[in-house]
Design a protein around this motif. Structure first.
Motif, PDB file in Angstrom:
ATOM      1  N   GLY A 167     -13.296 -20.765  37.542  1.00 28.31           N
ATOM      2  CA  GLY A 167     -13.433 -19.427  36.971  1.00 28.31           C
ATOM      3  C   GLY A 167     -12.139 -18.818  36.466  1.00 28.31           C
ATOM      4  O   GLY A 167     -12.146 -17.779  35.830  1.00 28.31           O
ATOM      5  N   ASP A 168     -11.033 -19.431  36.730  1.00 27.50           N
ATOM      6  CA  ASP A 168      -9.733 -18.920  36.320  1.00 27.50           C
ATOM      7  C   ASP A 168      -8.776 -20.102  36.371  1.00 27.50           C
ATOM      8  O   ASP A 168      -8.899 -20.918  37.286  1.00 27.50           O
ATOM      9  N   PRO A 169      -7.845 -20.285  35.496  1.00 25.09           N
ATOM     10  CA  PRO A 169      -7.563 -19.576  34.242  1.00 25.09           C
ATOM     11  C   PRO A 169      -8.566 -19.897  33.117  1.00 25.09           C
ATOM     12  O   PRO A 169      -9.558 -20.575  33.374  1.00 25.09           O
ATOM     13  N   ILE A 170      -8.277 -19.365  31.918  1.00 22.18           N
ATOM     14  CA  ILE A 170      -9.105 -19.670  30.760  1.00 22.18           C
ATOM     15  C   ILE A 170      -8.252 -20.358  29.696  1.00 22.18           C
ATOM     16  O   ILE A 170      -7.025 -20.327  29.771  1.00 22.18           O
ATOM     17  N   ALA A 171      -8.929 -21.024  28.777  1.00 21.01           N
ATOM     18  CA  ALA A 171      -8.208 -21.652  27.666  1.00 21.01           C
ATOM     19  C   ALA A 171      -8.675 -20.998  26.375  1.00 21.01           C
ATOM     20  O   ALA A 171      -9.878 -20.828  26.166  1.00 21.01           O
TER      21      ALA A 171
ATOM     22  N   ARG B  55     -12.674 -22.483  26.751  1.00 17.82           N
ATOM     23  CA  ARG B  55     -13.334 -22.860  27.997  1.00 17.82           C
ATOM     24  C   ARG B  55     -12.747 -22.062  29.141  1.00 17.82           C
ATOM     25  O   ARG B  55     -11.690 -21.447  29.016  1.00 17.82           O
ATOM     26  N   ILE B  56     -13.471 -22.097  30.247  1.00 16.79           N
ATOM     27  CA  ILE B  56     -12.999 -21.438  31.461  1.00 16.79           C
ATOM     28  C   ILE B  56     -12.844 -22.531  32.509  1.00 16.79           C
ATOM     29  O   ILE B  56     -13.666 -23.439  32.596  1.00 16.79           O
ATOM     30  N   ALA B  57     -11.765 -22.455  33.292  1.00 19.82           N
ATOM     31  CA  ALA B  57     -11.515 -23.492  34.304  1.00 19.82           C
ATOM     32  C   ALA B  57     -12.686 -23.546  35.283  1.00 19.82           C
ATOM     33  O   ALA B  57     -13.355 -22.537  35.500  1.00 19.82           O
ATOM     34  N   PRO B  58     -12.926 -24.720  35.868  1.00 16.18           N
ATOM     35  CA  PRO B  58     -14.091 -24.893  36.745  1.00 16.18           C
ATOM     36  C   PRO B  58     -14.199 -23.840  37.844  1.00 16.18           C
ATOM     37  O   PRO B  58     -15.291 -23.467  38.234  1.00 16.18           O
TER      38      PRO B  58
ATOM     39  N   LEU C 161      -4.175 -22.678  24.279  1.00 15.94           N
ATOM     40  CA  LEU C 161      -3.274 -22.028  25.216  1.00 15.94           C
ATOM     41  C   LEU C 161      -4.069 -21.683  26.460  1.00 15.94           C
ATOM     42  O   LEU C 161      -5.189 -21.177  26.355  1.00 15.94           O
ATOM     43  N   SER C 162      -3.507 -21.978  27.632  1.00 21.72           N
ATOM     44  CA  SER C 162      -4.214 -21.559  28.835  1.00 21.72           C
ATOM     45  C   SER C 162      -3.472 -20.395  29.465  1.00 21.72           C
ATOM     46  O   SER C 162      -2.245 -20.331  29.417  1.00 21.72           O
ATOM     47  N   LEU C 163      -4.226 -19.449  29.990  1.00 21.43           N
ATOM     48  CA  LEU C 163      -3.626 -18.302  30.643  1.00 21.43           C
ATOM     49  C   LEU C 163      -4.583 -17.786  31.703  1.00 21.43           C
ATOM     50  O   LEU C 163      -5.776 -18.071  31.664  1.00 21.43           O
ATOM     51  N   ARG C 164      -4.027 -17.074  32.673  1.00 17.66           N
ATOM     52  CA  ARG C 164      -4.865 -16.567  33.753  1.00 17.66           C
ATOM     53  C   ARG C 164      -5.679 -15.374  33.265  1.00 17.66           C
ATOM     54  O   ARG C 164      -5.276 -14.682  32.333  1.00 17.66           O
TER      55      ARG C 164
ATOM     56  N   MET D  61       0.478 -21.413  29.290  1.00 15.16           N
ATOM     57  CA  MET D  61       0.848 -22.822  29.130  1.00 15.16           C
ATOM     58  C   MET D  61       0.052 -23.447  27.992  1.00 15.16           C
ATOM     59  O   MET D  61      -1.134 -23.185  27.855  1.00 15.16           O
ATOM     60  N   GLU D  62       0.723 -24.262  27.206  1.00 13.69           N
ATOM     61  CA  GLU D  62       0.022 -24.968  26.136  1.00 13.69           C
ATOM     62  C   GLU D  62      -0.829 -26.084  26.729  1.00 13.69           C
ATOM     63  O   GLU D  62      -0.419 -26.755  27.669  1.00 13.69           O
ATOM     64  N   LEU D  63      -2.041 -26.243  26.183  1.00 18.00           N
ATOM     65  CA  LEU D  63      -2.836 -27.421  26.527  1.00 18.00           C
ATOM     66  C   LEU D  63      -2.742 -28.360  25.332  1.00 18.00           C
ATOM     67  O   LEU D  63      -3.437 -28.183  24.337  1.00 18.00           O
TER      68      LEU D  63
ATOM     69  N   LYS E  15     -17.136 -28.696  35.485  1.00 16.57           N
ATOM     70  CA  LYS E  15     -17.208 -28.145  36.851  1.00 16.57           C
ATOM     71  C   LYS E  15     -17.334 -29.232  37.905  1.00 16.57           C
ATOM     72  O   LYS E  15     -16.743 -29.143  38.967  1.00 16.57           O
TER      73      LYS E  15
ATOM     74  N   PHE F 140       1.197 -17.685  34.047  1.00 18.81           N
ATOM     75  CA  PHE F 140       0.705 -19.038  33.799  1.00 18.81           C
ATOM     76  C   PHE F 140       0.273 -19.124  32.341  1.00 18.81           C
ATOM     77  O   PHE F 140      -0.902 -19.155  32.042  1.00 18.81           O
TER      78      PHE F 140
ATOM     79  N   PHE G 130      -4.487 -26.856  34.911  1.00 18.81           N
ATOM     80  CA  PHE G 130      -5.461 -25.850  34.490  1.00 18.81           C
ATOM     81  C   PHE G 130      -6.604 -25.734  35.507  1.00 18.81           C
ATOM     82  O   PHE G 130      -7.009 -24.644  35.899  1.00 18.81           O
TER      83      PHE G 130
END
Lengths: 71, 704
Positions: A46-50, A41-44, A58-61, B489-491, B280, B487, B372
């Motif tokens: 638009g950044d970061p992504i999972a 998924r992508i954060a609401p 894992l989430s990262l920018r 990070m584990e979810l 969203k 950034f 996140f």
């Protein structure tokens, strides 16, 4: 192709990294060359992504994802 | 209790390590600090089957021995430093059986340090449910260590783990994971020879970490630096090579011992939840609803216990006054020390509820989703997704919130978060706002629905968040970063909160708060008590003599007489004199000397304001009688102008002052503790003071 260019649900295989410092951190988290990664998924905003990698999320920018080159 | 064997618990974050720790030690645990660093040290005792007692130390969760934050750096020091008092005889590595691959990286690193080690294969029930089959015997045989499958949540396998700890080997028998020496053969060999080390991986870790670890001498560190240059050692490249080698080993191991079904496991359920919680639109609606519910609960649920605690202290004070002979010492103990203590204790319910919420949100995995969602927004103003947690916590109390910034790895992000957190409206400001708003804002509804006083209060809360964001942005421009921010990070998978853990964490935080903040508040309230109870020269004697004259003794009732004496004494006490001294400075803000006294006393803690106001306006009884304080303040008249003292302009100017000024000794102390440098609390105190004065001045002049 970079990981940051994948859409949600698309799968790629890690080939290499463009940034050594970032690669060390990513590899520790199980994101290694040869691993399969899926954009979950992508954060609401638009950044970061999972991504799903090595059986977990894992989430990262976006910028960090752009240092990962896919096969 | 004396320990026969020292055991360290280590593992990735979210592996159920704390749950296991609580199970092994029960209430036999204590929290301290590792010397020299502000990392919580959790130790406890666990009785073993043969009657011996094991000291268990719970190390901070980490993904590898290469630290990314202050908390993580302690893991290597404890495990490797031979002189560390906690150097374990045995390490229990906790692995999440449903996510073995990443978990095993830390295991292979710890195992290569050649400390006796046991694996606790946690969440084995979840792995079973997900169809993951692990050949535990083969797994144990290939690694050469005992492997105990457990489920800490269901309390299964704990006795077997205790037995394994009981019968553990005194020497390390685990198999080599990788050939460490091939990473940097000459360097490892040379460091090993010169520092007399027999473990190649320890030597390699020293090469990586010698600049930051405290247990090697500067001379040794310099020598390692020289050797690194000589053999052209590149830390990041070496680390990359090591990680790849380790994962190769892990992949081989898992290929032989673990069967994972093709379809992903319980992640799908987690995925479904994520679709809603990070949506969203709904994502933000849910987040703000959770926040709203949290504040409502903090205020609603804490009101009654806070009242009880306050009443209890009043009762104790009254009784002590009757029991002990009247005199300065009794006054110091009862009004100074116990009065100060009650100021701390009344905040226990709010802090407990806040931490119950925060640890529940963390435990379920929701907090990392908030991080996140908010990261992009936060980054724009120089913060970090992880700053959301302390900022939210700041609504209750800045002290524990500043402690919780330790999870922010990036130095600059963490400093900015620490600098702006005290701007957020904390619970100590609430009574002041309520009192002042009720004085000047009419209690009626606008647009049918909204109460004007409620709107004014909400406005103060929103205003505090906006000011924190603006100040953060300014700091972003001023401060120079030390390292690149990232950034990664584990979810974690969503899980039901473990109420035991929530309760433990609540208990711990409250204890820390009472001990840490308590000391400072008591000290300052003693000083304030002295300042308010004594005056220069023989002024007090003169006042007493004055009121003994017949025109007072006969005209006034005894109660009124005492009140008159008290308020005149206060005006002539050191505190009162101070109030008069600063009057010229605060006059432009619309404050008189009485408010000045309250401002001075509030520098210990903001909540002192109402109490001081109560004393100054010589109200009977305790500070809790808000109604009477309010009435007195409302009828207070400025002798020069003949108008009420607390006009709209003065009230708002005063609220602005409290919104910005750093009037909290506990926060100053905790900022020093967390930054280990007096510069940071000093800068914070200064900038907040300047802002307070400027905004108050502006508010007063605009409104009057």
């Amino acid at each position: 192709m970079k990981l940051s260019q994948l859409e949600v649900g698309e799968i790629g295989i890690v080939k290499e990294f463009t940034d050594l410092e970032m690669s060390v951190k990513l590899m520790e988290m199980g994101c290694l060359p040869g691993e399969e990664v899926t954009v979950s998924r992508i954060a609401p905003l638009g950044d970061p992504i999972a991504i799903t990698v090595a059986g977990y999320q894992l989430s990262l920018r976006k910028f960090e994802a752009s240092t990962i080159i896919l096969q | 209790m004396k320990a026969d064997i020292k055991v360290a618990l280590t593992g990735n974050p979210n592996t159920g390590k704390s749950t296991l720790f609580n199970l092994l030690t029960g209430l036999n645990q204590k929290i301290g600090n590792f010397p020299g660093v502000t990392v919580d040290k959790k130790t406890g005792y666990c009785p073993l089957p043969d009657g011996r007692v094991a000291e268990i130390i719970d190390l901070p969760g980490t993904y590898s021995l290469y630290p990314k934050s202050q908390d993580e750096s302690i893991v290597f020091s404890v495990l490797a430093d031979p002189s560390n008092p906690h150097k374990p005889d045995l390490v229990v590595v906790v692995l999440d059986a449903s996510n073995l691959k990443r978990n095993l990286l830390l295991y292979t690193q710890v195992a290569d340090l050649k400390i006796p080690v046991i694996i606790a294969l946690n969440m084995i029930d979840l792995a079973d449910k997900g169809g993951i089959s692990i050949n535990i015997d083969l797994f144990a045989k290939k690694l050469g260590v005992p492997v105990v499958p457990i489920s800490a949540r269901k309390k299964e396998g704990i006795d077997k783990l205790k037995a394994a700890i009981n019968f553990a080997n005194k020497i390390a028998l685990q198999e080599e994971s990788i050939d460490v020496e091939t990473i940097a053969p000459e360097l490892i060999g040379q460091i090993g020879r010169e520092l007399n080390l027999d473990n190649p991986y320890y030597a390699l870790q020293l090469a990586h970490q010698h600049e930051t670890i405290k247990f090697i001498s500067p001379a040794e560190s310099e020598r390692i630096e020289e050797l690194e240059k000589e053999f052209s050692f590149h830390s990041q490249k070496a680390q990359a090579a090591e990680t790849i080698a380790r994962y190769n080993f892990i992949n081989d191991l898992l290929y032989d011992t673990v069967k994972v079904p093709e379809t992903a496991r319980d992640e799908t359920a987690s995925n479904k939840i994520d679709k809603i919680l990070t949506h969203k639109v709904f994502g933000f609606i849910i987040f703000f609803s959770v926040l709203l519910f949290m504040f409502q609960s903090i205020f609603a649920w804490s009101a009654y216990p806070m009242e009880l605690i306050a009443d209890l202290f009043v009762w104790i004070q009254n009784n002590l006054h009757q029991l002990l002979p009247a005199g300065p010492l009794t006054g110091l103990l009862v009004d100074g020390v116990i009065g100060g203590l009650s100021g701390v204790m009344v905040f226990i319910p709010q802090i407990a509820i806040l931490f119950a919420f925060i640890s529940t949100l963390e435990d379920t995995g929701y907090m990392s989703r908030v991080t996140f969602m908010m990261d992009k927004l936060m980054r724009k103003v120089g913060l970090n997704g992880k700053s959301v947690v302390p900022l939210i916590g700041g609504f209750a109390c800045a002290v524990p919130s500043i402690m919780s910034t330790r999870t922010i790895e990036n130095w600059k992000d963490r400093m900015i978060t620490i600098m702006v957190t005290p701007l957020v409206t904390c619970s100590a400001r609430l009574p002041i706002y309520v009192l002042l708003i009720s004085l000047v804002v009419p209690n009626r509804n606008v647009w049918w629905l909204f109460n004007m006083q409620g709107l004014a209060l909400t406005g103060m809360y929103i205003f505090s968040l906006v000011s924190a964001i603006v100040v953060a942005f300014v700091f972003k421009l001023i401060l120079k970063g030390r390292e690149r921010g990232y950034f990664i990070m584990e979810l974690p998978v969503y899980r039901m909160p473990r109420w035991n853990n929530v309760a433990y964490s609540m208990y711990e935080r409250v204890k820390t708060f009472v001990l840490q903040a308590g000391k400072v508040i008591i000290a300052i309230s003693v000083i304030l008590w002295v300042l308010a109870s004594y005056g220069p020269g023989d002024r007090f004697k003169q006042i007493e003599q004055k009121y003994q004259q017949p025109q007072y003794m006969q005209k006034l009732k005894p109660d009124d007489l005492n009140r008159a004496i008290r308020s005149e004494k206060l005006e002539n006490s050191y505190a009162g004199v101070l109030g008069h001294v600063i009057e010229p400075v605060i006059k432009p803000l619309g404050f008189d000397w009485k408010i000045g006294i309250a401002l001075i006393t509030s520098f210990a803690a903001r909540e002192v304001f109402v109490g001081t106001m109560a004393t100054i306006y010589s109200v009977e009884g305790s500070a809790e009688k808000m109604e009477t304080v309010q009435k007195k303040m409302k009828s207070a008249v400025n002798p020069e102008t003949g108008k009420p003292v607390f006009s709209l302009a003065v009230a708002f100017s005063l609220m602005m002052f409290y919104a910005f000024a750093m009037q909290c000794a506990s926060t100053v102390a905790v900022v020093y503790r967390e930054t280990k440098n007096w510069r940071w609390p000093a800068i914070q105190f200064a900038y907040m003071g300047v802002l307070a004065y400027a905004v108050s001045l502006l508010a007063f002049n605009l409104l009057s």
